[in-house]
Write a protein that holds these residues in place. Structure first.
Motif, PDB file in Angstrom:
ATOM      1  N   LEU A  59       0.816  -1.210   0.000  1.00 59.56           N
ATOM      2  CA  LEU A  59       0.000   0.000   0.000  1.00 59.56           C
ATOM      3  C   LEU A  59       0.852   1.263   0.000  1.00 59.56           C
ATOM      4  N   THR A  60       1.922   1.242   0.774  1.00 60.06           N
ATOM      5  CA  THR A  60       2.757   2.427   0.940  1.00 60.06           C
ATOM      6  C   THR A  60       4.171   2.014   1.327  1.00 60.06           C
ATOM      7  N   PRO A  61       5.140   2.807   0.995  1.00 63.23           N
ATOM      8  CA  PRO A  61       6.518   2.465   1.396  1.00 63.23           C
ATOM      9  C   PRO A  61       6.733   2.758   2.885  1.00 63.23           C
ATOM     10  N   ILE A  62       6.401   1.797   3.748  1.00 67.39           N
ATOM     11  CA  ILE A  62       6.521   2.029   5.185  1.00 67.39           C
ATOM     12  C   ILE A  62       7.977   1.920   5.619  1.00 67.39           C
ATOM     13  N   PRO A  63       8.345   2.601   6.685  1.00 66.99           N
ATOM     14  CA  PRO A  63       9.707   2.494   7.210  1.00 66.99           C
ATOM     15  C   PRO A  63      10.049   1.046   7.560  1.00 66.99           C
ATOM     16  N   SER A  64      11.262   0.632   7.244  1.00 61.43           N
ATOM     17  CA  SER A  64      11.660  -0.764   7.438  1.00 61.43           C
ATOM     18  C   SER A  64      11.583  -1.198   8.896  1.00 61.43           C
ATOM     19  N   ASP A  65      11.805  -0.276   9.847  1.00 61.90           N
ATOM     20  CA  ASP A  65      11.713  -0.657  11.256  1.00 61.90           C
ATOM     21  C   ASP A  65      10.303  -1.105  11.617  1.00 61.90           C
ATOM     22  N   LEU A  66       9.299  -0.500  11.015  1.00 59.94           N
ATOM     23  CA  LEU A  66       7.927  -0.909  11.290  1.00 59.94           C
ATOM     24  C   LEU A  66       7.675  -2.309  10.732  1.00 59.94           C
ATOM     25  N   THR A  67       8.226  -2.594   9.574  1.00 62.51           N
ATOM     26  CA  THR A  67       8.119  -3.943   9.011  1.00 62.51           C
ATOM     27  C   THR A  67       8.769  -4.951   9.955  1.00 62.51           C
ATOM     28  N   THR A  68       9.954  -4.619  10.468  1.00 54.97           N
ATOM     29  CA  THR A  68      10.646  -5.513  11.399  1.00 54.97           C
ATOM     30  C   THR A  68       9.803  -5.746  12.648  1.00 54.97           C
ATOM     31  N   LEU A  69       9.246  -4.669  13.205  1.00 60.58           N
ATOM     32  CA  LEU A  69       8.396  -4.805  14.394  1.00 60.58           C
ATOM     33  C   LEU A  69       7.240  -5.739  14.104  1.00 60.58           C
ATOM     34  N   TYR A  70       6.539  -5.505  12.990  1.00 60.30           N
ATOM     35  CA  TYR A  70       5.368  -6.308  12.657  1.00 60.30           C
ATOM     36  C   TYR A  70       5.730  -7.744  12.291  1.00 60.30           C
ATOM     37  N   TRP A  71       6.952  -7.999  11.930  1.00 68.40           N
ATOM     38  CA  TRP A  71       7.344  -9.366  11.618  1.00 68.40           C
ATOM     39  C   TRP A  71       7.516 -10.180  12.897  1.00 68.40           C
ATOM     40  N   VAL A  72       7.717  -9.482  14.048  1.00 70.35           N
ATOM     41  CA  VAL A  72       7.914 -10.157  15.333  1.00 70.35           C
ATOM     42  C   VAL A  72       6.644 -10.114  16.181  1.00 70.35           C
ATOM     43  N   ILE A  73       6.037  -8.923  16.305  1.00 71.78           N
ATOM     44  CA  ILE A  73       4.798  -8.818  17.071  1.00 71.78           C
ATOM     45  C   ILE A  73       3.700  -8.276  16.156  1.00 71.78           C
ATOM     46  N   SER A  74       2.470  -8.688  16.429  1.00 68.84           N
ATOM     47  CA  SER A  74       1.377  -8.218  15.578  1.00 68.84           C
ATOM     48  C   SER A  74       0.709  -6.979  16.152  1.00 68.84           C
ATOM     49  N   GLY A 126       7.928   8.066  10.763  1.00 60.14           N
ATOM     50  CA  GLY A 126       8.206   8.683   9.477  1.00 60.14           C
ATOM     51  C   GLY A 126       9.316   7.972   8.749  1.00 60.14           C
ATOM     52  N   ASP A 127       9.525   8.358   7.500  1.00 59.83           N
ATOM     53  CA  ASP A 127      10.601   7.734   6.741  1.00 59.83           C
ATOM     54  C   ASP A 127      11.974   8.093   7.297  1.00 59.83           C
ATOM     55  N   SER A 128      12.047   9.091   8.163  1.00 62.37           N
ATOM     56  CA  SER A 128      13.307   9.425   8.840  1.00 62.37           C
ATOM     57  C   SER A 128      13.638   8.406   9.921  1.00 62.37           C
ATOM     58  N   GLY A 129      12.633   7.607  10.324  1.00 65.02           N
ATOM     59  CA  GLY A 129      12.806   6.652  11.406  1.00 65.02           C
ATOM     60  C   GLY A 129      12.355   7.197  12.748  1.00 65.02           C
ATOM     61  N   GLN A 130      12.092   8.500  12.818  1.00 63.71           N
ATOM     62  CA  GLN A 130      11.630   9.092  14.063  1.00 63.71           C
ATOM     63  C   GLN A 130      10.179   8.705  14.331  1.00 63.71           C
ATOM     64  N   VAL A 131       9.840   8.622  15.620  1.00 62.08           N
ATOM     65  CA  VAL A 131       8.461   8.370  16.036  1.00 62.08           C
ATOM     66  C   VAL A 131       7.888   9.696  16.518  1.00 62.08           C
ATOM     67  N   TRP A 132       6.711  10.018  16.018  1.00 61.93           N
ATOM     68  CA  TRP A 132       6.035  11.281  16.293  1.00 61.93           C
ATOM     69  C   TRP A 132       4.768  11.019  17.069  1.00 61.93           C
ATOM     70  N   LYS A 133       4.393  11.964  17.941  1.00 60.62           N
ATOM     71  CA  LYS A 133       3.158  11.871  18.722  1.00 60.62           C
ATOM     72  C   LYS A 133       2.322  13.107  18.435  1.00 60.62           C
ATOM     73  N   SER A 134       1.024  12.896  18.201  1.00 56.25           N
ATOM     74  CA  SER A 134       0.148  14.039  17.980  1.00 56.25           C
ATOM     75  C   SER A 134       0.067  14.852  19.272  1.00 56.25           C
ATOM     76  N   THR A 135       0.015  16.167  19.127  1.00 59.10           N
ATOM     77  CA  THR A 135      -0.022  17.028  20.312  1.00 59.10           C
ATOM     78  C   THR A 135      -1.399  17.046  20.960  1.00 59.10           C
ATOM     79  N   ARG A 136      -2.422  16.669  20.199  1.00 64.80           N
ATOM     80  CA  ARG A 136      -3.776  16.511  20.714  1.00 64.80           C
ATOM     81  C   ARG A 136      -4.372  15.252  20.108  1.00 64.80           C
TER      82      ARG A 136
END
Length: 165
Positions: A59-74, A126-136
Motif C-alpha cells: 500500500l505504501t513504502p513504510i519504514p523498514s523498522d515498522l516492518t521488522t516490528l510487525y514481523w515479530v509482534i502483531s 516517518g521515513d526518517s525513522g523518528q516516532v512522532w506523537k500528535s499534540t492533541r
C-alpha cells in the motif's frame, strides 16, 4: 540509535522483557489499584499478521523498522500502562492509511500511524525513522518527536510497563 535499523532479535528480547514485566504488573494490579486489570498483552506475529504487513508494504513504502516490528509482534494492548498504550495491528495501520492517508508531518515524505495512547494521541513513524506523537487527540493536528527511533519508543514503553505501580 538514529541511523541504525531495528533488529528482529532485539524486538524478540524486548517482547520477552515486556511480557515478564506485564506478568508482574498483572499480579500486583488488583491490590495496588483496587480493581482488576484489563487485558494487557503483546501479541506475537502470525501468518495473518505477516500477510497484513505485506499488504501494508504494498500500500505504501513504510519504514523498514515498522516492518521488522510487525514481523515479530502483531500488536500490543496495554490499557493499564499509564493512560494506556496500543500498538495497532498491521491490518489496522493499513486500514487507517487507506482511510486517512499518511500523518501530516512536515519534513516526512511518508508517516504511518501505528500506535495510540489512552488519551487519543496518535503515534506515527516517518521515513526518517523518528516516532512522532500528535499534540492533541487528532489525526490532522500537529505532531512532535516522541522518540528518535522505533527502538527508543519501545524502550520507553518497556520502562513504563516495568515502572507501573
Amino acid at each position: 540509535m538514529p541511523g541504525e535499523r531495528l533488529d528482529a532479535e532485539w524486538v524478540r528480547s524486548w517482547w520477552e522483557q515486556a511480557d515478564a514485566a506485564l506478568t508482574k504488573l498483572m499480579q500486583s494490579f488488583l491490590p495496588a489499584h483496587g480493581f482488576p486489570p484489563g487485558h494487557n498483552a503483546v501479541l506475537p506475529a502470525t501468518d495473518d499478521s505477516h500477510r497484513a504487513t505485506d499488504a501494508l508494504v504494498d500500500l505504501t513504502p513504510i519504514p523498514s523498522d515498522l516492518t521488522t516490528l510487525y514481523w515479530v509482534i502483531s500488536e500490543a494492548s496495554l490499557p493499564d500502562v499509564d493512560s494506556g498504550y496500543f500498538i495497532h495491528s498491521p491490518a489496522t495501520a493499513a486500514e487507517h492509511f487507506r482511510k486517512y492517508g499518511p500523518a501530516p508531518i512536515e519534513g516526512e515524505s511518508i508517516a504511518v500511524l501505528f500506535a495510540s495512547d489512552g488519551g487519543g494521541h496518535l503515534f506515527a513513524i516517518g521515513d526518517s525513522g523518528q516516532v512522532w506523537k500528535s499534540t492533541r487527540a487528532s489525526w490532522s493536528d500537529d505532531f512532535e518527536v516522541a522518540a528518535s527511533s522505533l527502538q527508543e519508543f519501545l524502550e520507553q514503553l518497556g520502562r513504563r510497563i516495568a515502572n507501573q505501580p
